[in-house]
Structures are given as C-alpha cells and as structure tokens.
Design an enzyme around this catalytic site. Structure first.
Site, short mmCIF file in Angstrom:
data_model
loop_
_atom_site.label_atom_id
_atom_site.label_comp_id
_atom_site.label_asym_id
_atom_site.label_seq_id
_atom_site.Cartn_x
_atom_site.Cartn_y
_atom_site.Cartn_z
N ARG A 1 -18.74 36.81 -52.10
CA ARG A 1 -17.47 37.33 -52.62
C ARG A 1 -17.69 38.03 -53.96
NH1 ARG A 1 -14.03 33.04 -50.67
NH2 ARG A 1 -15.18 31.88 -49.11
N GLY B 1 -15.49 24.74 -52.46
CA GLY B 1 -14.96 23.41 -52.71
C GLY B 1 -14.72 22.60 -51.47
N ASP C 1 -12.09 35.71 -56.02
CA ASP C 1 -12.98 34.84 -55.24
C ASP C 1 -12.61 34.85 -53.76
OD1 ASP C 1 -10.75 33.33 -56.63
OD2 ASP C 1 -11.28 31.86 -55.10
N ASN C 2 -11.53 35.53 -53.39
CA ASN C 2 -11.15 35.68 -51.99
C ASN C 2 -11.37 37.11 -51.49
OD1 ASN C 2 -10.30 33.03 -51.93
ND2 ASN C 2 -8.16 33.51 -52.31
N LYS D 1 -15.53 24.71 -42.71
CA LYS D 1 -14.49 24.64 -43.73
C LYS D 1 -13.66 23.37 -43.50
CE LYS D 1 -10.61 27.15 -45.81
NZ LYS D 1 -9.83 28.40 -45.80
#
Length: 493
Positions: free
Chosen positions: A187, A100, A260-261, A117
């Site tokens: 991930r 995102g 997702d991490n 990022k």
C-alpha cells in the site's frame, strides 16, 4: 526461529511458495502464525479464484484445508507474516499501522500473495483482537468477486470460513476469516512508514522491489531524465486515476480511502464500509463513521489525488527533486477525466469521442442526481431502450419528464446514423444488471448467521457475471426496499 511450516500436521494445499515480499527482510514484517478458531465451517467459495491459484478441483473437500484457511492449522511450505506500514487516516497522520488482522501465508509460484484476514492478533493490532466478523467477511468476499466481475482491478477472495467463536464489536458476533488473493498487498502506507521514520535504505529497498516486480518499464524510461522513482510515481498515479474512473462510472463508494487502504498496483483493496449507489446522489456518504463527509462519492477522485501527493512526499528522498515529484502526479489530472469520459461513453453506447459528449454525460448525471434516480437500473434500462426502442421504462424513472425528454433528444441525435444493435451490445457490456447492493448483502448475511449460506452462493454466481441476464433472478436486480436506506455501514463493518 523461522516459522516456515514444516510441521508434520501441516495442510498441503497443493501450492508451492516462493519468498516474495518476505525476501525484503525482517524490517518489513513480523513472522507469526495465525490464531486458531474452533469449529470452522465453509461460508462461501470462489472456484474462479481457486482456478487462478491452480488448486486441485477437490481442494475444498479436505478438513485440513478448511482448518488451514481458518488459521487453525499450518500450511505446508508457507512462511506466514504480518507487514508493517503507516498512513493518513481521514486526512490525519496516524503513525504506525500494519496488518492488524491480516496474516500473509506467502506468495505462490504463480505470483499471487495469499492472505488470511481475521486470523488473529499481530504486533500491529493496536489493542484490537485481530478478528473479523462474519458480517464484514461476507461483504468483502462478495464485493471482491463482484468488482472483478465488473472488470475493475481488485484484490480477490478465495473463500470465507466461519466459526462460532464470539467477537465483540457493537454487539457479540461470530468470527470469520477471508482468504484474500492479490499480486501484491503493498500500500501507499508501506512507503509512508519508512519515509516518516527516515529509513531511506528500507524505503529504497521497498521501491526497488515493487518497481522490479511490477513496474519494470520504469527502469528503462526516458521520462524525468531516466529517474525510475519518478516514473514509478507517475505510473502509480495513472493506474489510480484509471481505477477511480471505473469506481465513479459504476457508482461505487469505497468509504474509507485512507492512504493505508490505497494499493500500489491500483487495485481496489480493503472492503469495509463500501456501497454501490442506489438512488444517484453525488454527495452520498456510505461510511457512518465519516461524519465530515471526507469520503463522499463525489470526493473520491480528489481524495485519491491527495493520497498520491502523500505517496509523492514519501518517495521524495528517492526522487530527490520536489518539482519532479509534483510533475509525476500531473498526468492524474488528464488520465482521470479521459478515462471517466471513456467509461461513460461506453455506457451511452458511443464508440468514438465527439464534441458535445461531455455536456451529454454531465446532463444525464445532473438529471439522475436531481431525481435521485436509481443509478444501476437507469443504465440497464437505457441499454434496453437502445435494443428495442421502448423508452417508457426509462422515462418512468424520472419525475422531470420534460428534462429527460430534452436529454433523450440530444442522446438520439448523437446516435444518428449509428448501428443500434452494436450500440446496444456495447451498452449491455458496460451497464451491469447486478451489483452488490447493501440490502442484498444484508439478506445473505442474515441467512448465513443462521447457517444458511445459499444466499452467498446465489449472489456470488450473479455478481461474477453481472452483465448477463440470468433469467429468473430479476428480484436481485430490482429497486431496493425502503428498509435498505436504514442500513448503516461503519469502519467496523
């Protein structure tokens, strides 16, 4: 239309790129360019990561490089993408997620992916602005390099660049971009995404890509009757177990262990509301957003296993046998405690396992927890005691002196006949003097917000070699001030 950067105004970083993850095809990502930020400036740089990438020594002197790493100029030869994934957040299925606010420039010929990022909105921003703030970017930059200095598998960070462009969080803050580097940013959630949507063809392509690139031994294994996907799950499970053992041994709280991490390579990834423990509290919750304590320090090993179970469910269409999938996770239950005890033995200066080590380890952890003793300072002072025989600096940390004295007797008996100098050296290499405490990060952030980035540079130098003494820097290894306990770190951090 491909967004391969062939612009006449592209910045040449001296890197050569190869397809890497992008070769999987458009089902796995969206091509896009970063959104420019005005007036970029350097905040922090890691020359160690620059060397890993093979950048020229004067890489940071170019205004074009600064602009490119802030997303304001294309990078020559790069094909920027944002990848799609899904995941469980705080134990609840969250559906489609994705990069995102991270945009991958590509993979270098040396096999490292480079990602910006905070480089702007993507199709996966879910209503967000795609930006990162200076505060969180400095924290991620420093902790990435701090973890590497501790010998813990992690994504790395090349640099932080800042801009005075406003970003709206709880208050108006300034924008920043972290240039992150890793062998892969894949991930658990990437696999969950395709499994949840019954896209078995893409799921298989992703698994084959990761196995062939990073786990080739799974192709020739005799484990699980040669089932490469089960062997892959087992290998990921064991890497994750080893990683969690290292986190627990240094007192590191991740804070937001959503699926997702979780890195498929067993790397520490996505530094948000993390914290290194000050006073030892096994139930410590570092994430102010974690109102239920799901990601408390002592819950991390169990959460990692839960996340691996989600990965196993995602891989089930490929493994094709539920019992085999469950069996592939089984070694986590032995690898984690074995790795953890090995790390703790090293912190105690013990080179070989012996009966009674577990009670010795558990005993000192109970003492530390009962007195909320500063975790890092205790272990470093214990290393000093082994070197010089002066126990008072260690003993002074405890209100329960009798309890500590009893434990110290057991510790001394365990070391009977050992070479104290060798044990002390092992302890110094295993017990860091410097960790990225919240208050140290906060002080560097507040100075950087006033355009003084010297604190970031000082911390980086200490954290990249945290086991060294660094004469003159003792203030960075001392007890946290009282106000440190008031720092609140949340998922927006």
């Amino acid at each position: 239309m491909s967004l391969l950067a062939e612009d006449t105004e592209a910045a040449d970083l001296g890197l050569r790129w190869k397809p890497g993850f992008a070769a999987l095809g458009p089902a796995f990502f969206t091509e896009l360019r970063p959104t420019p930020l005005p007036g970029p400036y350097w905040v922090g740089r890691s020359e160690a990561v620059a060397r890993e990438l093979g950048l020229p020594t004067d890489w940071h002197e170019s205004k074009a490089t600064l602009a490119a790493l802030t997303g304001s100029m294309p990078v020559a030869g790069a094909r920027p993408i944002a990848t799609v994934y899904s995941g469980h957040q705080f134990g609840v299925w969250a559906g489609q997620l994705g990069d995102g606010r991270a945009i991958m420039l590509g993979e270098t010929e040396g096999g490292l992916e480079v990602q910006l990022k905070g480089a702007g909105r993507t199709p996966y921003s879910r209503g967000g602005d795609g930006r990162a703030v200076l505060r969180s970017s400095i924290r991620e930059f420093l902790c990435s390099e701090a973890m590497h200095g501790l010998g813990i598998p992690t994504t790395r960070a090349l640099c932080v660049t800042g801009s005075d462009a406003p970003v709206y969080r709880e208050e108006i803050e300034s924008a920043a971009v972290v240039t992150r580097v890793a062998p892969s940013f894949v991930r658990f959630g990437h696999f969950e995404h395709f499994a949840a949507n019954q896209r078995d063809e893409e799921l298989r392509a992703l698994a084959d890509y990761v196995i062939d690139r990073y786990y080739p031994a799974c192709r020739t294994t005799d484990r699980f009757d040669g089932n490469a996907y089960a062997a892959f799950l087992e290998a990921v499970s064991e890497r994750t177990a080893a990683l969690l053992a290292q986190w627990q041994s240094v007192g590191f709280c991740h804070g937001v262990m959503n699926t997702d991490n979780m890195s498929i390579l067993g790397l520490t990834i996505d530094y948000g509301p993390f914290q290194f423990l000050d006073g030892f509290d096994p139930r410590h919750i570092c994430n102010h957003s974690d109102t239920q304590g799901r990601y408390a320090f002592n819950q991390q090993p169990n959460v990692a296993y839960w996340n691996l179970f989600c990965l196993a469910q995602a891989l089930l269409p490929l493994i094709d046998d539920q019992e085999v999938a469950v069996a592939a996770l089984e070694s986590y239950k032995t690898v984690f405690p074995n790795e953890f005890e090995g790390r703790m033995r090293a912190k105690l200066g013990l080179t070989e396992a012996a009966e009674g080590d577990r009670p010795l380890i558990e005993g000192v952890l109970k003492l530390l927890a009962a007195g909320k003793v500063d975790y890092t300072i205790f272990w470093r002072r214990l290393s000093g005691y082994m070197a010089d025989g002066n126990v008072e600096p260690v003993r002074d940390l405890f209100l329960d002196r009798a309890g500590f004295d009893a434990w110290l007797l057991s510790f001394s008996q365990r070391h009977a006949g050992t070479d104290r100098a060798l044990a002390a050296e092992l302890m110094r290499r295993s017990n860091p003097k410097f960790v990225l405490r919240n208050h140290l990060g906060q002080q560097a952030i507040e100075a950087s917000q006033q355009k003084d980035h010297s604190g970031v540079a000082t911390l980086l130098a200490l954290l990249q070699t945290p086991f060294e003494e660094h004469p003159g820097a003792d203030a960075y290894a001392g007890f946290p001030p009282d106000w440190a306990s008031t720092i609140e770190i949340s998922c927006s951090s």
